[in-house]
Design a protein around this motif. Structure first.
Motif, short mmCIF file in Angstrom:
data_model
loop_
_atom_site.label_atom_id
_atom_site.label_comp_id
_atom_site.label_asym_id
_atom_site.label_seq_id
_atom_site.Cartn_x
_atom_site.Cartn_y
_atom_site.Cartn_z
N ALA A 16 -16.37 -31.67 -5.21
CA ALA A 16 -17.02 -30.35 -5.36
C ALA A 16 -15.97 -29.24 -5.38
O ALA A 16 -16.07 -28.30 -6.18
CB ALA A 16 -18.03 -30.13 -4.25
N ALA A 17 -14.96 -29.36 -4.51
CA ALA A 17 -13.89 -28.35 -4.49
C ALA A 17 -13.14 -28.33 -5.82
O ALA A 17 -12.86 -27.26 -6.37
CB ALA A 17 -12.93 -28.61 -3.33
N LEU A 18 -12.82 -29.50 -6.35
CA LEU A 18 -12.15 -29.56 -7.65
C LEU A 18 -13.04 -29.01 -8.76
O LEU A 18 -12.56 -28.32 -9.66
CB LEU A 18 -11.73 -31.00 -7.98
N ALA A 42 -14.78 -33.68 -16.64
CA ALA A 42 -13.98 -34.89 -16.68
C ALA A 42 -13.74 -35.41 -15.25
O ALA A 42 -13.82 -36.62 -14.99
CB ALA A 42 -12.66 -34.64 -17.39
N VAL A 43 -13.48 -34.50 -14.33
CA VAL A 43 -13.27 -34.88 -12.93
C VAL A 43 -14.58 -35.38 -12.31
O VAL A 43 -14.59 -36.36 -11.57
CB VAL A 43 -12.68 -33.69 -12.12
N SER A 163 -12.04 -40.13 -20.06
CA SER A 163 -11.47 -41.44 -20.44
C SER A 163 -10.01 -41.54 -20.04
O SER A 163 -9.57 -42.57 -19.52
CB SER A 163 -11.63 -41.68 -21.94
N LEU A 164 -9.25 -40.46 -20.27
CA LEU A 164 -7.83 -40.48 -19.88
C LEU A 164 -7.66 -40.60 -18.37
O LEU A 164 -6.79 -41.35 -17.90
CB LEU A 164 -7.13 -39.22 -20.39
N LEU A 165 -8.50 -39.90 -17.60
CA LEU A 165 -8.44 -40.03 -16.14
C LEU A 165 -8.79 -41.45 -15.69
O LEU A 165 -8.14 -42.00 -14.80
CB LEU A 165 -9.39 -39.03 -15.48
N LEU A 166 -9.80 -42.04 -16.31
CA LEU A 166 -10.19 -43.42 -15.96
C LEU A 166 -9.08 -44.41 -16.29
O LEU A 166 -8.80 -45.32 -15.50
CB LEU A 166 -11.48 -43.81 -16.68
#
Length: 182
Positions: A16-18, A42-43, A163-166
């Protein structure tokens, strides 16, 4: 069980903070008023897949409500709930994909992106506009234009950024059976 609950509470708070920080700092305007390209989705998708539907829902609701309150003075509840819906729907894939242990395949990414595109279409293309019409008496042409654009830009944001984060997360984790005892 308690360890898992603590992790989920902490993940919800951090997520939530992000959501708030990224949403307030990276707000790319579009041609349609009050509709922006927002990278926090994305996050949200990453946290929902890592911690499940409950965490995804609460990150979306808490993060969006607080961001709206800080940025505009009050939350726009129909859109806040759709952020929660999006986190919930993506989070339903958490057990099936299990990227903590089994990694991430191209088939997993395709399923993830199919679900997120569908969830974005339903959430921003239908639920948010109808909610705005029913609860806020907003003009249909305005809210459907906002909803359509939001569903497209959020699907692209999650499709690329999520997708990049995953992929990065999956590559950082040891895969099941990859460690052997010497």
């Amino acid at each position: 069980m308690q360890d898992s609950t603590i992790k989920k509470v902490v993940a919800t708070g951090i997520g939530a903070a992000l959501f708030i920080i990224i949403g307030m700092l990276v707000n790319i305007p579009t041609p349609i008023p009050n509709t922006n390209l927002q990278l926090q989705y994305a996050v949200l998708a990453l946290f929902a897949l890592l911690y499940g539907p409950g965490v995804g829902f609460f990150i979306g609701v808490i993060g969006h409500a607080l961001k709206d309150s800080l940025q505009y003075g009050a939350p726009w509840w129909t859109w806040v709930l759709v952020s929660g819906f999006l986190g919930l729907m993506i989070g339903l894939l958490a057990k099936r994909l299990a990227i903590h242990t089994k990694g991430l395949t191209k088939k997993d990414l395709a399923l993830f992106n199919g679900v997120q595109v569908l969830a974005n279409g339903i959430g921003w293309g239908l639920l948010a506009p109808y909610g705005d019409i029913i609860f806020y008496s907003e003009p249909a042409s305005k809210v459907f234009a906002q909803g359509l654009l939001s569903s497209l830009v959020n699907a692209l944001t999650i499709g690329i950024g999520g997708s990049l984060l995953l992929i990065a997360y999956a590559k950082s984790r040891p895969q099941q059976g990859s460690l052997s005892k010497d």
